[in-house]
Design a protein around this motif. Structure first.
Motif, PDB file in Angstrom:
ATOM      1  N   LEU A  71       0.825  -1.205   0.000  1.00  0.00           N
ATOM      2  CA  LEU A  71       0.000   0.000   0.000  1.00  0.00           C
ATOM      3  C   LEU A  71       0.862   1.259   0.000  1.00  0.00           C
ATOM      4  O   LEU A  71       0.543   2.236  -0.681  1.00  0.00           O
ATOM      5  CB  LEU A  71      -0.936   0.004   1.209  1.00  0.00           C
ATOM      6  CG  LEU A  71      -2.063  -1.022   1.169  1.00  0.00           C
ATOM      7  CD1 LEU A  71      -2.819  -1.040   2.486  1.00  0.00           C
ATOM      8  CD2 LEU A  71      -3.005  -0.731   0.024  1.00  0.00           C
ATOM      9  N   ARG A  72       1.962   1.242   0.736  1.00  0.00           N
ATOM     10  CA  ARG A  72       2.862   2.397   0.783  1.00  0.00           C
ATOM     11  C   ARG A  72       3.441   2.659  -0.611  1.00  0.00           C
ATOM     12  O   ARG A  72       3.476   3.808  -1.071  1.00  0.00           O
ATOM     13  CB  ARG A  72       3.985   2.148   1.790  1.00  0.00           C
ATOM     14  CG  ARG A  72       4.852   3.364   2.026  1.00  0.00           C
ATOM     15  CD  ARG A  72       5.950   3.147   3.080  1.00  0.00           C
ATOM     16  NE  ARG A  72       5.477   2.474   4.279  1.00  0.00           N
ATOM     17  CZ  ARG A  72       5.893   1.271   4.686  1.00  0.00           C
ATOM     18  NH1 ARG A  72       6.796   0.613   3.982  1.00  0.00           N
ATOM     19  NH2 ARG A  72       5.437   0.740   5.794  1.00  0.00           N
ATOM     20  N   ARG A  73       3.845   1.608  -1.293  1.00  0.00           N
ATOM     21  CA  ARG A  73       4.411   1.765  -2.636  1.00  0.00           C
ATOM     22  C   ARG A  73       3.361   2.268  -3.630  1.00  0.00           C
ATOM     23  O   ARG A  73       3.652   3.123  -4.470  1.00  0.00           O
ATOM     24  CB  ARG A  73       5.010   0.449  -3.131  1.00  0.00           C
ATOM     25  CG  ARG A  73       6.371   0.163  -2.553  1.00  0.00           C
ATOM     26  CD  ARG A  73       6.887  -1.167  -3.084  1.00  0.00           C
ATOM     27  NE  ARG A  73       8.238  -1.438  -2.664  1.00  0.00           N
ATOM     28  CZ  ARG A  73       9.314  -1.252  -3.418  1.00  0.00           C
ATOM     29  NH1 ARG A  73       9.192  -0.786  -4.641  1.00  0.00           N
ATOM     30  NH2 ARG A  73      10.504  -1.535  -2.969  1.00  0.00           N
ATOM     31  N   VAL A  74       2.146   1.746  -3.550  1.00  0.00           N
ATOM     32  CA  VAL A  74       1.084   2.203  -4.447  1.00  0.00           C
ATOM     33  C   VAL A  74       0.824   3.686  -4.221  1.00  0.00           C
ATOM     34  O   VAL A  74       0.705   4.464  -5.176  1.00  0.00           O
ATOM     35  CB  VAL A  74      -0.207   1.374  -4.273  1.00  0.00           C
ATOM     36  CG1 VAL A  74      -1.372   2.011  -5.014  1.00  0.00           C
ATOM     37  CG2 VAL A  74       0.005  -0.057  -4.741  1.00  0.00           C
ATOM     38  N   ARG A  75       0.749   4.109  -2.981  1.00  0.00           N
ATOM     39  CA  ARG A  75       0.517   5.527  -2.670  1.00  0.00           C
ATOM     40  C   ARG A  75       1.652   6.403  -3.204  1.00  0.00           C
ATOM     41  O   ARG A  75       1.414   7.495  -3.739  1.00  0.00           O
ATOM     42  CB  ARG A  75       0.357   5.745  -1.158  1.00  0.00           C
ATOM     43  CG  ARG A  75      -0.827   5.069  -0.544  1.00  0.00           C
ATOM     44  CD  ARG A  75      -2.154   5.627  -1.046  1.00  0.00           C
ATOM     45  NE  ARG A  75      -3.254   4.883  -0.465  1.00  0.00           N
ATOM     46  CZ  ARG A  75      -4.116   4.144  -1.158  1.00  0.00           C
ATOM     47  NH1 ARG A  75      -4.027   4.075  -2.457  1.00  0.00           N
ATOM     48  NH2 ARG A  75      -5.084   3.487  -0.569  1.00  0.00           N
ATOM     49  N   LEU A  76       2.883   5.936  -3.062  1.00  0.00           N
ATOM     50  CA  LEU A  76       4.024   6.701  -3.599  1.00  0.00           C
ATOM     51  C   LEU A  76       3.957   6.791  -5.124  1.00  0.00           C
ATOM     52  O   LEU A  76       4.254   7.843  -5.696  1.00  0.00           O
ATOM     53  CB  LEU A  76       5.347   6.058  -3.167  1.00  0.00           C
ATOM     54  CG  LEU A  76       5.740   6.247  -1.700  1.00  0.00           C
ATOM     55  CD1 LEU A  76       6.965   5.390  -1.358  1.00  0.00           C
ATOM     56  CD2 LEU A  76       6.022   7.718  -1.400  1.00  0.00           C
ATOM     57  N   LEU A  77       3.559   5.702  -5.784  1.00  0.00           N
ATOM     58  CA  LEU A  77       3.408   5.722  -7.244  1.00  0.00           C
ATOM     59  C   LEU A  77       2.305   6.688  -7.664  1.00  0.00           C
ATOM     60  O   LEU A  77       2.429   7.373  -8.681  1.00  0.00           O
ATOM     61  CB  LEU A  77       3.130   4.316  -7.770  1.00  0.00           C
ATOM     62  CG  LEU A  77       4.312   3.341  -7.694  1.00  0.00           C
ATOM     63  CD1 LEU A  77       3.843   1.912  -7.920  1.00  0.00           C
ATOM     64  CD2 LEU A  77       5.384   3.737  -8.692  1.00  0.00           C
ATOM     65  N   GLU A  78       1.240   6.753  -6.874  1.00  0.00           N
ATOM     66  CA  GLU A  78       0.156   7.700  -7.156  1.00  0.00           C
ATOM     67  C   GLU A  78       0.647   9.139  -6.970  1.00  0.00           C
ATOM     68  O   GLU A  78       0.441   9.992  -7.839  1.00  0.00           O
ATOM     69  CB  GLU A  78      -1.039   7.432  -6.240  1.00  0.00           C
ATOM     70  CG  GLU A  78      -1.769   6.150  -6.547  1.00  0.00           C
ATOM     71  CD  GLU A  78      -2.815   5.788  -5.496  1.00  0.00           C
ATOM     72  OE1 GLU A  78      -3.628   4.899  -5.799  1.00  0.00           O
ATOM     73  OE2 GLU A  78      -2.817   6.373  -4.391  1.00  0.00           O
ATOM     74  N   GLU A  79       1.300   9.402  -5.851  1.00  0.00           N
ATOM     75  CA  GLU A  79       1.778  10.752  -5.551  1.00  0.00           C
ATOM     76  C   GLU A  79       2.819  11.234  -6.565  1.00  0.00           C
ATOM     77  O   GLU A  79       2.872  12.420  -6.894  1.00  0.00           O
ATOM     78  CB  GLU A  79       2.359  10.809  -4.136  1.00  0.00           C
ATOM     79  CG  GLU A  79       1.315  10.680  -3.050  1.00  0.00           C
ATOM     80  CD  GLU A  79       1.909  10.467  -1.664  1.00  0.00           C
ATOM     81  OE1 GLU A  79       3.150  10.587  -1.513  1.00  0.00           O
ATOM     82  OE2 GLU A  79       1.139  10.160  -0.739  1.00  0.00           O
TER      83      GLU A  79
END
Length: 152
Positions: free
Chosen positions: A37-45
């Motif tokens: 989830l942390r990686r997905v959020r970073l990819l989104e940001e």
């Protein structure tokens, strides 16, 4: 942000199935839920993931006739180009619009149900946009490839 192998795995899985569950995604990439989830959020940001959407059946909803339309403007002045772009984004039959180099200023991908609808699009919409000088249409016979994500 520099992408690593895990980021690329995440992007590939999400490009194939944007509705994949977080736990299933974590299992497929080999991480636990929280780091996934942390990686997905970073990819989104970072802008690598710009959104999630359903892929709709274009032919069923809009029509099977796909036409690539080259548009040449009478002037390549900023104001004329911006006016064309402002008008063309409001036309629902236009699925894509690209500013081009070469003989045409714009290349449009238009989807309509039949030739009569395309004729109406040309005569009632496209030719009425100020500055349009030349129009050239090419009809697609079949779709050979239509990717939904760039190569990673």
């Amino acid at each position: 942000m520099k992408l690593d192998k895990v980021d690329i795995k995440i992007l590939n899985h999400l490009a194939g199935d944007g509705r994949i569950g977080w736990k299933e995604l974590a299992d497929k990439i080999g991480l636990s839920l929280t780091p996934t989830l942390r990686r997905v959020r970073l990819l989104e940001e970072a802008g690598y993931i710009q959104g999630y959407f359903a892929r709709l059946d274009e032919a069923r909803l809009a029509g099977e006739l796909v036409v690539f339309v080259s548009v040449a403007m009478d002037k390549q002045e900023q104001e004329a180009l911006l006016n064309f772009e402002k008008r063309i984004v409001q036309v629902p039959q236009v699925m894509s619009c690209f500013l081009m180099t070469g003989d045409a200023d714009y290349l449009l991908r238009v989807v309509v149900k039949d030739l009569n609808t395309f004729q109406s699009f040309l005569t009632d919409t496209l030719t009425r946009i100020p500055g349009v000088a030349h129009i050239k249409s090419s009809f697609a016979l079949k779709s050979v490839l239509n990717r939904t994500a760039p190569p990673l």
